[in-house]
Design a protein around this motif. Sequence first.
Motif, PDB file in Angstrom:
ATOM      1  N   ILE A   4     -14.070   9.216  -0.249  1.00 52.08           N
ATOM      2  CA  ILE A   4     -13.086   8.325   0.377  1.00 52.08           C
ATOM      3  C   ILE A   4     -12.395   9.035   1.535  1.00 52.08           C
ATOM      4  O   ILE A   4     -12.262   8.496   2.647  1.00 52.08           O
ATOM      5  N   TYR A   5     -11.972  10.275   1.291  1.00 54.05           N
ATOM      6  CA  TYR A   5     -11.220  10.993   2.311  1.00 54.05           C
ATOM      7  C   TYR A   5     -12.085  11.394   3.501  1.00 54.05           C
ATOM      8  O   TYR A   5     -11.597  11.449   4.631  1.00 54.05           O
ATOM      9  N   TYR A   6     -13.350  11.715   3.281  1.00 49.98           N
ATOM     10  CA  TYR A   6     -14.230  12.005   4.415  1.00 49.98           C
ATOM     11  C   TYR A   6     -14.337  10.784   5.331  1.00 49.98           C
ATOM     12  O   TYR A   6     -14.321  10.894   6.559  1.00 49.98           O
ATOM     13  N   SER A   7     -14.453   9.595   4.737  1.00 44.32           N
ATOM     14  CA  SER A   7     -14.534   8.375   5.539  1.00 44.32           C
ATOM     15  C   SER A   7     -13.256   8.164   6.339  1.00 44.32           C
ATOM     16  O   SER A   7     -13.289   7.884   7.549  1.00 44.32           O
ATOM     17  N   ALA A   8     -12.115   8.308   5.672  1.00 43.32           N
ATOM     18  CA  ALA A   8     -10.830   8.141   6.356  1.00 43.32           C
ATOM     19  C   ALA A   8     -10.645   9.204   7.423  1.00 43.32           C
ATOM     20  O   ALA A   8     -10.108   8.934   8.508  1.00 43.32           O
ATOM     21  N   SER A   9     -11.096  10.414   7.134  1.00 46.03           N
ATOM     22  CA  SER A   9     -10.955  11.504   8.092  1.00 46.03           C
ATOM     23  C   SER A   9     -11.729  11.227   9.368  1.00 46.03           C
ATOM     24  O   SER A   9     -11.230  11.413  10.481  1.00 46.03           O
ATOM     25  N   ALA A  10     -12.982  10.762   9.212  1.00 40.20           N
ATOM     26  CA  ALA A  10     -13.832  10.506  10.371  1.00 40.20           C
ATOM     27  C   ALA A  10     -13.319   9.327  11.197  1.00 40.20           C
ATOM     28  O   ALA A  10     -13.398   9.330  12.429  1.00 40.20           O
ATOM     29  N   PHE A  11     -12.765   8.310  10.509  1.00 37.22           N
ATOM     30  CA  PHE A  11     -12.394   7.076  11.200  1.00 37.22           C
ATOM     31  C   PHE A  11     -10.959   7.104  11.716  1.00 37.22           C
ATOM     32  O   PHE A  11     -10.659   6.479  12.741  1.00 37.22           O
ATOM     33  N   LEU A  12     -10.062   7.812  11.028  1.00 38.73           N
ATOM     34  CA  LEU A  12      -8.646   7.788  11.380  1.00 38.73           C
ATOM     35  C   LEU A  12      -8.103   9.145  11.805  1.00 38.73           C
ATOM     36  O   LEU A  12      -7.516   9.286  12.882  1.00 38.73           O
ATOM     37  N   CYS A  13      -8.274  10.142  10.941  1.00 37.63           N
ATOM     38  CA  CYS A  13      -7.552  11.407  11.106  1.00 37.63           C
ATOM     39  C   CYS A  13      -8.052  12.229  12.284  1.00 37.63           C
ATOM     40  O   CYS A  13      -7.265  12.673  13.134  1.00 37.63           O
ATOM     41  N   VAL A  14      -9.361  12.454  12.348  1.00 40.67           N
ATOM     42  CA  VAL A  14      -9.909  13.267  13.433  1.00 40.67           C
ATOM     43  C   VAL A  14      -9.726  12.583  14.794  1.00 40.67           C
ATOM     44  O   VAL A  14      -9.279  13.225  15.753  1.00 40.67           O
ATOM     45  N   PRO A  15     -10.037  11.276  14.937  1.00 40.63           N
ATOM     46  CA  PRO A  15      -9.779  10.642  16.230  1.00 40.63           C
ATOM     47  C   PRO A  15      -8.308  10.707  16.649  1.00 40.63           C
ATOM     48  O   PRO A  15      -8.000  10.869  17.829  1.00 40.63           O
ATOM     49  N   ASN A  16      -7.393  10.589  15.667  1.00 40.08           N
ATOM     50  CA  ASN A  16      -5.978  10.682  15.996  1.00 40.08           C
ATOM     51  C   ASN A  16      -5.632  12.065  16.517  1.00 40.08           C
ATOM     52  O   ASN A  16      -4.941  12.216  17.529  1.00 40.08           O
ATOM     53  N   ALA A  17      -6.113  13.112  15.848  1.00 38.74           N
ATOM     54  CA  ALA A  17      -5.832  14.479  16.292  1.00 38.74           C
ATOM     55  C   ALA A  17      -6.397  14.724  17.686  1.00 38.74           C
ATOM     56  O   ALA A  17      -5.753  15.356  18.541  1.00 38.74           O
ATOM     57  N   LEU A  18      -7.600  14.215  17.956  1.00 41.67           N
ATOM     58  CA  LEU A  18      -8.230  14.429  19.253  1.00 41.67           C
ATOM     59  C   LEU A  18      -7.526  13.663  20.369  1.00 41.67           C
ATOM     60  O   LEU A  18      -7.701  13.987  21.545  1.00 41.67           O
ATOM     61  N   SER A  19      -6.739  12.659  20.003  1.00 42.85           N
ATOM     62  CA  SER A  19      -6.012  11.894  21.019  1.00 42.85           C
ATOM     63  C   SER A  19      -4.760  12.623  21.484  1.00 42.85           C
ATOM     64  O   SER A  19      -4.134  12.213  22.458  1.00 42.85           O
ATOM     65  N   GLN A  20      -4.383  13.695  20.797  1.00 40.92           N
ATOM     66  CA  GLN A  20      -3.156  14.425  21.093  1.00 40.92           C
ATOM     67  C   GLN A  20      -3.474  15.762  21.758  1.00 40.92           C
ATOM     68  O   GLN A  20      -4.565  16.310  21.579  1.00 40.92           O
ATOM     69  N   PRO A  21      -2.517  16.334  22.483  1.00 38.81           N
ATOM     70  CA  PRO A  21      -2.701  17.683  23.023  1.00 38.81           C
ATOM     71  C   PRO A  21      -2.780  18.707  21.889  1.00 38.81           C
ATOM     72  O   PRO A  21      -2.202  18.510  20.830  1.00 38.81           O
ATOM     73  N   GLY A  22      -3.502  19.778  22.114  1.00 43.10           N
ATOM     74  CA  GLY A  22      -3.513  20.868  21.135  1.00 43.10           C
ATOM     75  C   GLY A  22      -4.878  21.406  20.803  1.00 43.10           C
ATOM     76  O   GLY A  22      -5.049  22.596  20.554  1.00 43.10           O
ATOM     77  N   GLY A  23      -5.886  20.532  20.741  1.00 42.17           N
ATOM     78  CA  GLY A  23      -7.236  21.008  20.502  1.00 42.17           C
ATOM     79  C   GLY A  23      -7.621  21.207  19.061  1.00 42.17           C
ATOM     80  O   GLY A  23      -8.712  21.711  18.771  1.00 42.17           O
ATOM     81  N   TYR A  24      -6.745  20.831  18.110  1.00 41.31           N
ATOM     82  CA  TYR A  24      -7.059  20.934  16.687  1.00 41.31           C
ATOM     83  C   TYR A  24      -7.620  19.611  16.182  1.00 41.31           C
ATOM     84  O   TYR A  24      -7.275  18.550  16.686  1.00 41.31           O
ATOM     85  N   ALA A  25      -8.432  19.678  15.172  1.00 34.91           N
ATOM     86  CA  ALA A  25      -8.873  18.485  14.457  1.00 34.91           C
ATOM     87  C   ALA A  25      -9.202  18.904  13.028  1.00 34.91           C
ATOM     88  O   ALA A  25     -10.360  19.037  12.648  1.00 34.91           O
ATOM     89  N   LEU A  26      -8.173  19.143  12.238  1.00 33.62           N
ATOM     90  CA  LEU A  26      -8.359  19.599  10.862  1.00 33.62           C
ATOM     91  C   LEU A  26      -9.076  18.558  10.019  1.00 33.62           C
ATOM     92  O   LEU A  26      -9.980  18.878   9.253  1.00 33.62           O
ATOM     93  N   GLY A  27      -8.638  17.308  10.128  1.00 36.00           N
ATOM     94  CA  GLY A  27      -9.193  16.260   9.291  1.00 36.00           C
ATOM     95  C   GLY A  27      -8.652  16.315   7.878  1.00 36.00           C
ATOM     96  O   GLY A  27      -8.041  17.293   7.436  1.00 36.00           O
ATOM     97  N   ALA A  28      -8.892  15.237   7.134  1.00 34.40           N
ATOM     98  CA  ALA A  28      -8.321  15.093   5.793  1.00 34.40           C
ATOM     99  C   ALA A  28      -8.886  16.098   4.802  1.00 34.40           C
ATOM    100  O   ALA A  28      -8.285  16.357   3.766  1.00 34.40           O
ATOM    101  N   GLN A  29     -10.056  16.677   5.082  1.00 39.54           N
ATOM    102  CA  GLN A  29     -10.693  17.593   4.147  1.00 39.54           C
ATOM    103  C   GLN A  29     -10.541  19.041   4.584  1.00 39.54           C
ATOM    104  O   GLN A  29     -11.452  19.858   4.451  1.00 39.54           O
ATOM    105  N   ALA A  30      -9.359  19.392   5.082  1.00 40.66           N
ATOM    106  CA  ALA A  30      -9.143  20.747   5.588  1.00 40.66           C
ATOM    107  C   ALA A  30      -9.223  21.797   4.486  1.00 40.66           C
ATOM    108  O   ALA A  30      -9.684  22.907   4.704  1.00 40.66           O
ATOM    109  N   GLY A  31      -8.761  21.492   3.285  1.00 47.23           N
ATOM    110  CA  GLY A  31      -8.753  22.479   2.211  1.00 47.23           C
ATOM    111  C   GLY A  31      -7.572  23.432   2.328  1.00 47.23           C
ATOM    112  O   GLY A  31      -6.860  23.471   3.332  1.00 47.23           O
ATOM    113  N   GLU A  32      -7.383  24.251   1.293  1.00 40.93           N
ATOM    114  CA  GLU A  32      -6.233  25.148   1.248  1.00 40.93           C
ATOM    115  C   GLU A  32      -6.320  26.256   2.291  1.00 40.93           C
ATOM    116  O   GLU A  32      -5.305  26.653   2.876  1.00 40.93           O
TER     117      GLU A  32
END
Length: 252
Positions: free
Chosen positions: A193-221
């Motif tokens: 579930i989280y991989y799907s949400a990460s690919a569709f929501l989280c990573v695109p959101n991070a890439l839309s912002q300054p900074g160059g990070y894209a951790l995504g929902a499955q970043a881990g500890e």
Amino acid sequence: MYLPGAFVLALGALRAEPRITEAFRTGDGYGWDRHDADVFDGCELFFRPGYLANLVPSWIPALNDVQDKLAAGARVADVGTGLGASAVLLAQAFPAATISGSDYHHGSIELARKRAAEAGVANRVSFEVASAQTFSGAGYDLVTTFDCLHDMGDPLSAARHIRQALAPDGTWLIVEPAAGDTVEANLNPVGRIYYSASAFLCVPNALSQPGGYALGAQAGEGPIRQIAADAGFTQFRRVTETPFNNVYEARP
């Protein structure tokens, strides 16, 4: 978790499918604030019951000295507050505490203010439109980030700002999606579930912002720990977990 909320969230997100597709082609990303309102409402519907069941009963008590500080009137910054569910819950549970919520999305902050007023805590909960790198205030006893650090385009800069905003003996409560540090550790129903949400929501959101990070929902500890260390935190530990969330404590 309230699973119908996940369907509201998913259906709202799918309305952006053509634009998400284009974001993958261009690499420009797609901001959270550009999504359909059902994305914001569904996200709160999905996560709020987990906060209600765990935030005050188990997550706060797992932190060193934080519960006593809140009871005595701690100052709290809730970063990435969304619709304000977490800020309102803390205010209701700890009548002496004051909470400052922040989010970069204007529409969410408007709803958060309405929710706080309806809950009768608006005199102790304030909200501002601000990013995690620019929220105001200093000397906070507790800073919280609920399921939002992995969505940020520059989580390291956010962590550094949180470090500066904390009191010398303050605590950063980090609640993130349940994830392991390897692909195989995430091959389970929740991980799918989280991989799907990460690919569709989280990573695109991070890439839309300054900074160059894209951790995504499955970043881990591991990546979360590294960000805390790079930001100047000297103490970091996982304090508890649920099937859907890992909960971390970072201290200066």
